[in-house]
Enzyme design. Structure first.
Site, short mmCIF file in Angstrom:
data_model
loop_
_atom_site.label_atom_id
_atom_site.label_comp_id
_atom_site.label_asym_id
_atom_site.label_seq_id
_atom_site.Cartn_x
_atom_site.Cartn_y
_atom_site.Cartn_z
N TRP A 1 -2.83 -2.63 -1.58
CA TRP A 1 -2.62 -3.91 -1.77
C TRP A 1 -3.36 -4.99 -0.77
O TRP A 1 -3.06 -4.96 0.52
CB TRP A 1 -1.01 -4.24 -1.69
N LYS B 1 13.72 -14.70 -10.94
CA LYS B 1 13.43 -13.57 -11.86
C LYS B 1 12.34 -13.87 -12.97
O LYS B 1 11.56 -13.04 -13.33
CB LYS B 1 14.74 -12.83 -12.39
N ASN C 1 -1.68 1.75 5.92
CA ASN C 1 -0.81 0.51 5.35
C ASN C 1 -0.74 -0.33 6.91
O ASN C 1 -0.32 0.17 7.87
CB ASN C 1 0.42 1.14 4.81
N GLY C 2 -0.60 -1.77 6.28
CA GLY C 2 -0.51 -2.57 7.43
C GLY C 2 -1.35 -3.40 7.95
O GLY C 2 -2.37 -3.54 6.98
N HIS D 1 19.09 -36.06 -7.88
CA HIS D 1 18.35 -36.67 -6.90
C HIS D 1 16.72 -36.38 -6.91
O HIS D 1 16.26 -36.49 -5.82
CB HIS D 1 18.82 -36.26 -5.47
N ARG E 1 5.25 0.05 -5.97
CA ARG E 1 5.01 -0.76 -4.84
C ARG E 1 4.21 -1.88 -5.09
O ARG E 1 4.11 -2.83 -4.39
CB ARG E 1 4.89 0.21 -3.66
N GLU F 1 18.32 -17.14 -8.23
CA GLU F 1 18.03 -15.80 -8.34
C GLU F 1 17.32 -15.74 -9.82
O GLU F 1 16.39 -14.99 -10.19
CB GLU F 1 19.07 -14.69 -8.40
N LYS G 1 6.50 -4.27 -4.26
CA LYS G 1 7.80 -4.04 -4.30
C LYS G 1 8.61 -4.23 -2.83
O LYS G 1 9.59 -4.81 -2.81
CB LYS G 1 8.39 -2.54 -4.57
N GLU H 1 8.62 -14.32 -11.44
CA GLU H 1 8.02 -13.18 -10.76
C GLU H 1 7.57 -12.19 -11.87
O GLU H 1 6.56 -11.65 -11.80
CB GLU H 1 8.58 -12.36 -9.94
N CYS I 1 0.87 -1.13 0.11
CA CYS I 1 0.11 0.00 0.06
C CYS I 1 0.92 1.32 0.15
O CYS I 1 2.00 1.23 0.43
CB CYS I 1 -0.74 0.13 1.14
#
Ligand code: M6R
Length: 624
Positions: free
Chosen positions: A87, A501, A113-114, A520, A27, A497, A619, A504, A2
């Protein structure tokens, strides 16, 4: 996550708030809204006639552009307002669940926010008292609770303060009321709030990027602080009602750093910034002739670091992958045992932390809720907490006992790129510094530093040379459903990584694996359709990785290999080869990750995905 923007002053609030919300779009969010307070005027020259005012709210599911359409025909004469990008946490993205929310009487509006953890209990009590709720959100409950305290001699600040004393959870809030039309009240606990100080105008935001075009002077609220903001004053107290005096600090970010600068996406811009961001991470820290490193933010902690029995590193996402590389470096050069753990796991399993432990906390944003909580838990148990953080003045930067800024500049693309290479660079500096305090020789220190200083030029070389082959790979594999990424040693975290990438931003399922572990289990996935990206530059495990490549080939996997410039053997093993320059093993991740960033970027673009704001992602993840 948010975003919050607020304005009070002598200008129209709406354009300032909308511009601020657009700055925060990176964000990640799913809905947007605005609340405006308008004074009633009698003579048309903006001289208030009475203390009366109206509160107007517009909000919708979707993007800030949709909110803009919604408010196009509203009179734009308000000089006080708050805006929000949401969000979703409690309640699906919808018009009703969007912020701002109002209290029972409709005179107070709040953006938040939160997460308010005890909102159900508070809601039950309020329902018993006759409150009616429209949304499914915890924020509306907080609005009603503030409304309960407001009036009867209690002003807005006091009402917000008393309400916040009742809640458990995290918040960054901004509150306005039509009965207090000359002030915004904001408060924070666990979710950032920055107040921009202007000339006869003031701003608030959850991220300085939203207000940097209006003022460079800011006050960062600390946890458990509340501020009352008018157009010419900012008064701060604690939630416990003790007055606090805050310093006005200067914002360090530059406007051009948060603009695209001719690139189609922030992510591409940030990938291309890496020659200079890696250089900036080293700037002023390298003493070439002595083969040593100076990290000013750790100066006061050197004895404890030198004598540490163990180093803990905690982080999430991409920062966690950088931490894994940091472990390998620290153990190799400083010979200190290092444990790396996801922050989200660390905080909930009663970890063993002793007073001699040193914890490095890695975070681009410095605001990730899990990472922050892990740091607090380790500090509570007696560890020294040191941050490796990008955002100056962020919560982790301020609450840690010391640390090192990575100086990558604002990272706007949700997919972290330049922060990763800068974090790894800082780990290299740290490892050399600690190594030199132990048994690393001057000669070896100098060799490492020479290799470090060559990195910016080498990254440039990859950026200039690799795009054509990456475009070919994208054309060939754009319809793939799965990708496997393999690497060993220092390049195993790079495989993780690379896979992160790709997932996402292009939404292709990808897995990163240590190359030798493939046999394995994951080897069962390999068939004639499976693209397998192997990171196989010349390093200590090169020959071993060649064997793993053969295992993939034998099962028909389609090999895309990241190889050293001088490798003559690789061409006949791979369908596609991406070349990178040679460097010492420890520094290879800073080079080998660059083509993987580009691959995910171009793949996402080709598939029409929203590169800078991928679905469902934020973000900085400021909720648990
Ligand atoms: O700001 P932080 O470094 O603490 O963020 C950690 C993760 O949320 C972040 O790296 C995330 O995984 C990125 N989307 C990766 O590109």
């Amino acid at each position: 996550m948010c975003g919050i923007v607020g304005y009070i002053g002598h200008r129209e609030a709406t354009p300032i708030i909308l511009a601020g919300l657009k700055r925060l779009e990176y964000r990640g969010y799913d809905s947007a809204g605005i609340a405006l307070i308008e004074r009633h005027h009698t003579n048309g020259n903006h001289v208030p006639s009475t203390n009366s005012a109206t509160l107007s709210i517009r909000k919708c599911k979707g993007k800030v552009n949709q909110l803009e359409d919604l408010i196009r025909n509203m009179p734009k004469t308000s000089m006080l307002g708050i805006g929000h990008t949401r969000w979703a946490t409690h309640g699906a993205p919808s018009d009703i669940n969007s912020h701002p929310h109002t209290d029972q009487t409709g005179r107070i509006a709040i953006i938040h926010n939160g997460i308010i953890e005890n909102y159900s209990a508070i809601k039950e009590t309020l329902v018993e008292r006759g409150h009616h709720f429209e949304s499914e959100t915890d924020t509306e409950v907080l609005a009603h609770l503030i409304g309960e305290f407001y009036g009867d001699g209690r002003n807005l600040t006091e009402a917000v303060r008393l309400a916040l004393n009742e809640v458990i959870g995290a918040y960054g809030v901004a509150v306005v009321s039509k009965d207090s039309p000359d002030e915004i009240v904001c408060a924070r606990k666990g979710s950032p709030i920055v107040i921009g100080v202007g000339d006869n105008e003031n701003f608030i935001a959850s991220d300085a990027a939203a207000i940097v075009s209006y003022t460079r002077n800011v006050i960062y609220l600390s946890d458990n602080e509340i501020a009352t903001i008018t157009r010419d004053s900012v008064k701060t107290r604690t939630i416990g009602d003790v007055e606090v005096t805050k310093d006005v600090e200067a914002i360090t970010i530059k406007l051009e750093e948060i603009e695209k600068g001719g690139y189609e996406h922030f992510m591409l811009k940030e990938i291309h910034e890496q020659p200079s961001t890696v250089r900036d991470a080293m700037r002023g820290r390298v003493i070439e002739e002595e083969g040593s490193i100076v990290l000013g933010g750790l100066r006061n902690h050197l004895p404890r670091l030198r004598n540490a029995k163990r180093i803990l590193i905690t982080a999430c996402g991409t920062s966690y992958h950088a931490a894994l590389i940091g472990k390998y470096m620290l153990e190799q050069l400083a010979q200190i045992p290092v444990d790396v753990e996801y922050a989200s796991e660390f905080r909930y399993r009663n970890p063993v932390v002793t007073e001699g432990d040193v914890m490095f906390v890695i975070s681009q944003s410095g605001e990730t809720a899990d990472t922050l909580a892990a740091m607090r838990e380790a500090k509570r148990k007696g560890a020294l907490a040191l941050g490796i953080v990008n955002v100056v003045g962020s919560t982790i930067a301020r609450e840690s006992d010391g640390g090192v800024y990575i100086h990558a500049g604002p990272e706007i693309g949700v997919a972290s790129t330049k922060a990763f290479t800068s974090q790894v660079t800082v780990f290299a500096l740290l490892s050399i510094m600690l190594g030199r305090m132990k048994s690393l020789s001057v000669v070896d220190g100098k060799e490492l530093i020479r290799a470090l200083l060559a990195l910016p030029g080498q990254i440039n070389q990859i950026l200039e040379s690799s795009e054509p082959v990456i475009q070919e790979i994208v054309k060939e594999f754009k319809d793939a459903d799965h990708f496997l990424y393999l690497g060993r040693g220092y390049n195993y975290p790079v495989a993780l990584e690379g896979a992160l990438k790709l997932k996402e931003i292009s939404y292709i399922h990808a897995e990163g694996y240590p190359a030798a572990e493939m046999k394995h289990g994951p080897i069962a996935l390999i068939d004639n359709d499976m693209p397998v990206v192997v990171i196989a530059p010349h390093d200590d495990v090169y020959e071993k990785v060649l064997s793993n490549i053969q295992e993939v080939r034998a099962r028909g996997g389609r090999l895309i290999i990241i190889a050293s410039d001088s490798d003559k053997r690789i061409e006949k093993l791979a369908e596609k080869v991406i070349r990178i320059p040679e460097t010492i093993s420890m520094l290879l991740p800073i080079l080998s990750v660059i083509p993987l960033q580009l691959l995910s970027y171009y793949m996402a673009r080709e598939r029409g995905a929203n590169v800078d704001q991928p679905r469902n992602l934020a973000k900085s993840v400021t909720v648990e």
